[in-house]
Enzyme design. Structure first.
Site, PDB file in Angstrom:
ATOM      1  N   ASP A  52       0.819  -1.322   0.197  1.00 52.86           N
ATOM      2  CA  ASP A  52       0.028  -0.145  -0.095  1.00 52.86           C
ATOM      3  C   ASP A  52       0.917   1.429   0.067  1.00 52.86           C
ATOM      4  O   ASP A  52       2.211   1.236   0.193  1.00 52.86           O
ATOM      5  CB  ASP A  52      -0.877   0.021   1.023  1.00 52.86           C
ATOM      6  CG  ASP A  52      -2.238  -0.898   1.129  1.00 52.86           C
ATOM      7  OD1 ASP A  52      -2.329  -1.327   0.178  1.00 52.86           O
ATOM      8  OD2 ASP A  52      -2.520  -1.246   2.265  1.00 52.86           O
ATOM      9  N   TYR A 111       7.728  -9.740   6.630  1.00 51.81           N
ATOM     10  CA  TYR A 111       7.583  -8.695   6.911  1.00 51.81           C
ATOM     11  C   TYR A 111       8.109  -8.165   8.066  1.00 51.81           C
ATOM     12  O   TYR A 111       8.123  -8.872   9.249  1.00 51.81           O
ATOM     13  CB  TYR A 111       6.046  -8.342   6.987  1.00 51.81           C
ATOM     14  CG  TYR A 111       5.432  -8.009   5.599  1.00 51.81           C
ATOM     15  CD1 TYR A 111       5.546  -6.373   5.172  1.00 51.81           C
ATOM     16  CD2 TYR A 111       4.647  -8.884   4.873  1.00 51.81           C
ATOM     17  CE1 TYR A 111       4.819  -6.206   4.208  1.00 51.81           C
ATOM     18  CE2 TYR A 111       4.199  -8.215   3.710  1.00 51.81           C
ATOM     19  CZ  TYR A 111       4.132  -7.202   3.167  1.00 51.81           C
ATOM     20  OH  TYR A 111       3.668  -6.654   2.064  1.00 51.81           O
TER      21      TYR A 111
END
Length: 260
Positions: A52, A111
């Site tokens: 994003d 992540y």
């Protein structure tokens, strides 16, 4: 047409996200524009993760089919020259079989989420971490995080607009570690739901601040209800740090990756 795997680093603050969009510049657009310049014809790329706006990457992976063969270091340098001054860099390029797919061949994504836990405002870390001023208990966060590991219905931790057909995911790792004022949260899974990592981090912050217990986190997970989630942590602290692919003979990934 020869296919190349590109390992890409970028500062997400400069972009509307990885994927091309009409409302601003994306990382994908920057790379595809550079590929057009060196290839002489349009080239579409596919990334392992559709990060994003504001989300960073130190090791995003994409693949591209080019009109001719390139020496990997020459391809890397040519792309980087054409992408300046955008805050995107191809750190490695390598030829791969035409069966390789950056998104669908992946078997694991990694992540990192970074929290700076202090009263003073951010300077060097502005836009690259989440500033949390109230004191957090990283050990309590780590212990509670283990509630989320394993195979679960993560409906509580998915975005309302998530496109995944199923909310079932297997979270292989969710570790929390503090080093001074820095709290690092590392998550690994074959695939994630949209906003899953940031939603989990926001809920773990509730545990760290003492507002939630590990039992509260478990109850939120088992509710399978988005309304039971804590806040969605800001995009600025999130980094895609690695994507794993099978060695020869291993099963290839089947689940697409929808987001973080």
């Amino acid at each position: 047409m020869p296919r190349y795997k590109l390992t890409v680093e970028y500062d997400g603050a400069s972009f509307v996200g990885w994927q091309r969009q009409k409302n601003g510049l994306s990382v994908q657009e920057v790379i595809e524009t550079a590929l057009l310049a060196i290839n002489g014809a349009p080239v579409g790329i596919r990334g392992a993760g559709r990060t994003d706006a504001g989300v960073h990457a130190s090791a995003q992976v994409a693949h591209a089919d080019l009109a001719r063969e390139w020496r990997p270091d020459v391809l890397r340098d040519a792309l980087n020259a054409h992408m300046r001054p955008a805050l995107v860099a191809v750190v490695a390029a390598e030829p791969v079989p035409e069966t390789f797919d950056a998104r669908f061949s992946a078997i694991r994504r990694h992540y990192l989420y970074r929290i700076i836990n202090r009263r003073a405002p951010l300077t060097f870390e502005a836009g690259r971490a989440w500033l949390v001023k109230r004191r957090l208990d990283a050990r309590a966060m780590h212990e509670a995080a283990q509630v989320l590991t394993g195979r679960h219905d993560f409906s509580t931790f998915r975005a309302a607009e998530c496109q995944a057909a199923s909310p079932i995911r297997t979270l292989e790792r969710l570790d929390v570690q503090a080093v001074g004022d820095l709290i690092e949260i590392r998550a690994s899974a074959r695939s994630f739901l949209h906003h899953q990592v940031r939603s989990m981090v926001g809920s773990l912050e509730m545990v760290g601040s003492g507002k939630w217990s590990a039992g509260d986190l478990r109850a939120a997970l088992e509710a399978c209800d988005r309304r039971r989630c804590g806040m969605v942590a800001p995009a600025a602290g999130l980094y895609l740090t690695g994507v794993d692919y099978p060695e020869e003979g291993e099963e290839k990934g089947a689940q697409p990756f929808f987001g973080e």
